[in-house]
Scaffold this motif. Sequence first.
Motif, mmCIF file in Angstrom:
data_model
loop_
_atom_site.group_PDB
_atom_site.id
_atom_site.type_symbol
_atom_site.label_atom_id
_atom_site.label_comp_id
_atom_site.label_asym_id
_atom_site.label_seq_id
_atom_site.Cartn_x
_atom_site.Cartn_y
_atom_site.Cartn_z
ATOM 1 N N THR A 116 0.811 -1.211 0.000
ATOM 2 C CA THR A 116 0.000 0.000 0.000
ATOM 3 C C THR A 116 0.843 1.259 0.000
ATOM 4 O OG1 THR A 116 -1.665 -1.222 1.276
ATOM 5 C CG2 THR A 116 -1.905 1.182 1.167
ATOM 6 N N ASP A 117 1.793 1.339 0.913
ATOM 7 C CA ASP A 117 2.653 2.518 1.033
ATOM 8 C C ASP A 117 4.083 2.034 1.215
ATOM 9 O OD1 ASP A 117 3.929 4.888 1.578
ATOM 10 O OD2 ASP A 117 2.616 5.488 3.226
ATOM 11 N N PRO A 118 4.761 1.685 0.120
ATOM 12 C CA PRO A 118 6.092 1.071 0.234
ATOM 13 C C PRO A 118 7.151 1.977 0.838
ATOM 14 C CG PRO A 118 5.592 1.602 -2.060
ATOM 15 C CD PRO A 118 4.340 1.825 -1.281
ATOM 16 N N VAL A 119 6.920 3.288 0.856
ATOM 17 C CA VAL A 119 7.925 4.211 1.404
ATOM 18 C C VAL A 119 7.763 4.351 2.913
ATOM 19 C CG1 VAL A 119 8.790 6.570 1.375
ATOM 20 C CG2 VAL A 119 8.103 5.470 -0.772
ATOM 21 N N ASN A 120 6.570 4.701 3.354
ATOM 22 C CA ASN A 120 6.348 4.966 4.783
ATOM 23 C C ASN A 120 5.964 3.721 5.577
ATOM 24 O OD1 ASN A 120 6.674 7.905 4.573
ATOM 25 N ND2 ASN A 120 4.782 7.838 3.397
ATOM 26 N N SER A 121 5.409 2.713 4.894
ATOM 27 C CA SER A 121 5.025 1.481 5.580
ATOM 28 C C SER A 121 5.350 0.292 4.682
ATOM 29 C CB SER A 121 3.520 1.514 5.911
ATOM 30 O OG SER A 121 3.141 0.354 6.630
ATOM 31 N N PRO A 122 6.639 -0.016 4.527
ATOM 32 C CA PRO A 122 7.052 -1.070 3.586
ATOM 33 C C PRO A 122 6.728 -2.463 4.097
ATOM 34 C CG PRO A 122 8.946 -0.252 4.790
ATOM 35 C CD PRO A 122 7.784 0.621 5.192
ATOM 36 N N LEU A 123 6.719 -3.417 3.176
ATOM 37 C CA LEU A 123 6.627 -4.823 3.549
ATOM 38 C C LEU A 123 7.949 -5.215 4.202
ATOM 39 C CD1 LEU A 123 5.223 -7.640 3.326
ATOM 40 C CD2 LEU A 123 6.409 -7.892 1.139
ATOM 41 N N PRO A 124 7.934 -5.662 5.471
ATOM 42 C CA PRO A 124 9.194 -6.012 6.146
ATOM 43 C C PRO A 124 9.936 -7.122 5.407
ATOM 44 C CG PRO A 124 7.402 -5.796 7.724
ATOM 45 C CD PRO A 124 6.764 -5.773 6.371
ATOM 46 N N PRO A 125 11.266 -7.130 5.506
ATOM 47 C CA PRO A 125 12.090 -8.024 4.678
ATOM 48 C C PRO A 125 11.817 -9.511 4.860
ATOM 49 C CG PRO A 125 13.437 -6.304 5.657
ATOM 50 C CD PRO A 125 12.087 -6.211 6.294
ATOM 51 N N PHE A 126 11.454 -9.943 6.083
ATOM 52 C CA PHE A 126 11.349 -11.385 6.342
ATOM 53 C C PHE A 126 9.937 -11.819 6.703
ATOM 54 C CE2 PHE A 126 15.822 -10.407 6.956
ATOM 55 C CZ PHE A 126 16.431 -11.428 6.243
ATOM 56 N N ASN A 127 8.939 -11.075 6.253
ATOM 57 C CA ASN A 127 7.565 -11.449 6.574
ATOM 58 C C ASN A 127 6.858 -12.017 5.351
ATOM 59 O OD1 ASN A 127 6.510 -10.574 9.468
ATOM 60 N ND2 ASN A 127 8.108 -9.151 8.832
ATOM 61 N N ALA A 128 6.145 -13.112 5.572
ATOM 62 C CA ALA A 128 5.510 -13.848 4.487
ATOM 63 C C ALA A 128 4.008 -13.609 4.473
ATOM 64 C CB ALA A 128 5.782 -15.338 4.637
ATOM 65 N N TYR A 129 3.420 -13.870 3.318
ATOM 66 C CA TYR A 129 1.967 -13.925 3.210
ATOM 67 C C TYR A 129 1.515 -15.314 3.652
ATOM 68 C CZ TYR A 129 2.441 -9.622 0.572
ATOM 69 O OH TYR A 129 2.743 -8.336 0.205
ATOM 70 N N GLN A 130 0.512 -15.359 4.512
ATOM 71 C CA GLN A 130 0.057 -16.614 5.107
ATOM 72 C C GLN A 130 -1.161 -17.132 4.360
ATOM 73 O OE1 GLN A 130 -0.347 -16.536 9.419
ATOM 74 N NE2 GLN A 130 -2.124 -17.902 9.302
ATOM 75 N N VAL A 131 -1.038 -18.318 3.765
ATOM 76 C CA VAL A 131 -2.135 -18.955 3.055
ATOM 77 C C VAL A 131 -2.719 -20.041 3.949
ATOM 78 C CG1 VAL A 131 -2.807 -20.245 0.994
ATOM 79 C CG2 VAL A 131 -1.025 -18.486 0.850
ATOM 80 N N ASP A 132 -4.030 -19.945 4.217
ATOM 81 C CA ASP A 132 -4.736 -20.904 5.067
ATOM 82 C C ASP A 132 -5.665 -21.739 4.192
ATOM 83 O OD1 ASP A 132 -3.720 -19.955 7.646
ATOM 84 O OD2 ASP A 132 -4.911 -18.167 7.247
ATOM 85 N N PRO A 133 -5.243 -22.921 3.750
ATOM 86 C CA PRO A 133 -6.077 -23.722 2.845
ATOM 87 C C PRO A 133 -7.365 -24.192 3.515
ATOM 88 C CG PRO A 133 -3.790 -24.467 2.836
ATOM 89 C CD PRO A 133 -3.953 -23.561 4.007
ATOM 90 N N VAL A 134 -8.467 -24.058 2.816
ATOM 91 C CA VAL A 134 -9.772 -24.535 3.295
ATOM 92 C C VAL A 134 -10.440 -25.308 2.173
ATOM 93 C CG1 VAL A 134 -10.078 -22.665 4.964
ATOM 94 C CG2 VAL A 134 -10.874 -22.369 2.610
#
Length: 520
Positions: A116-134
Amino acid sequence: YADVPAGLEAWTAITLDFTDALGGFDATDLRDVWLFLDRGEENFSGNELYIDYVSLGGAPMPGLESPCDLQPGNPGVFVDYFEGDSLTSINTSSIAGQVTDFILDTLCETLLLRVTDPVNSPLPPFNAYQVDPVDSLGNAITDLSAGVNVTMRVRSAEAVVIDVLFRSGEGSPSERSDRKAFTVPAGLDSWTSFTLAFEEADYAGFDPIDLRDMWVYLDRGTENFSGNELYIDHIAIGTLPDSVRQTPCSTVVEPQTWSAHWQEGETVTLGGSETEKLNVAVTDCEEVFIEVADPVNAPYQAFRPVVINPADENGVEITNITGNVQVVVRARSAELMPLGVQLRSGDGSAEFRTALKTQMVEGQLDAFTVLTYTFEGEDLGGFVADDFLDLWLFLDRENENFPGNELYLDYVAIGPEPDTTFNSPCGLPDIIVSTAEMPAVEQFTVFPNPVVHTLQWQWADHADEIINVRLMNSHGQVVRSVETQSLQSRRLNVEGLSGGIYYLVVYTDLHRIIRKIVKL
């Protein structure tokens, strides 16, 4: 009591006979039945118990048992084709999810991921997107014993590395698989399909019959991810997706147009290092008002542009304006002022820009100037139309501040001039179509001006064009009109009109000419 053996691949039928253990129970006065799960212990082993039926007095009627096949080799599988209007499989409240826009395209059945805001609120380097299969009923899938693998179909604005790992149990580091990675090539003009298969040697501490979730990293170890524009057609776990259900939309990137109109009360964000010195607001005429907040002590610096990053209705930046390398601005200003336009591509450096083109906004607030900037030939410079970056507006590039310190923008557009139905509702007319009028248009003359009784006009060498002439007041209302087949020498009776400012508007097949008229 009876022990239920571990394992979700088969049912256990239990019969408890109380004939010799009735104690004080009166079988003719049944109140209820109590079920203890691991009596004497908190919770119960495994924390996952399925009950097919409970029957008193004998076995239930045949045919009422669960119809599902629980034989080994038929574990749960998962595919998300993003065909709905809401996300069910990706955790949007995780650290990565909180800084990301998840944009579902219900027409193309795809998901766009963008920080959303890569400058002021970037995606942290080691954080993943969590997929919860249903599964299709929304139940969590926990068994991947038929195959630990993930298949994805994606496309990315720039090359991006996708890392995947699986977690089991509590998700601790000791209960995770190894990470496997795939590099998605750059380019939005085609999809890339890939499958990451995990063998037993890749399981590490992961238990495939106790699946917790799957983690997806984008460019792990770096903030945000390359291009910040990743489209996902589908994600499949434990199975292969159905190719028939791929997105129905083409990946051909069509040349784009863009226009910005503003609504009253809307917040306007203009980029550029000097814009913090500007007061910017949307008026009740649905236009952007711009002034320098403190032109004496904190002047707006010369050579500093207002930066505009055009985006589509989904907030995705526009990157291809091939065939539409033209900017149209409708503006009004307190004083005559130069308004410069420049387009940038690539990394925005000087070798990837168009020439700077400057036109004049007329110095009056009761009418708009429509300025058209067309870039072609030498004007394009090193600009690459299908790698568009942003648009620069210079407010008097040669001087601090800008003349009059009062500028209104009704719209800024890339491509054709917008439909007039989107113009400011306050009805102010246009006084000039373009400040770069053709020589033939410049030969058009109106007299006398100011006028009392009869307005006349001449246009040499244009005697046989079918035209329409209108006289409009300052509110955009037509007060006189005439259709004629000759513009060489014509007249219009203006007697009876009140004194004030009017605009003579002439329409032909090739031109639209507007002249300001003063009625005495």
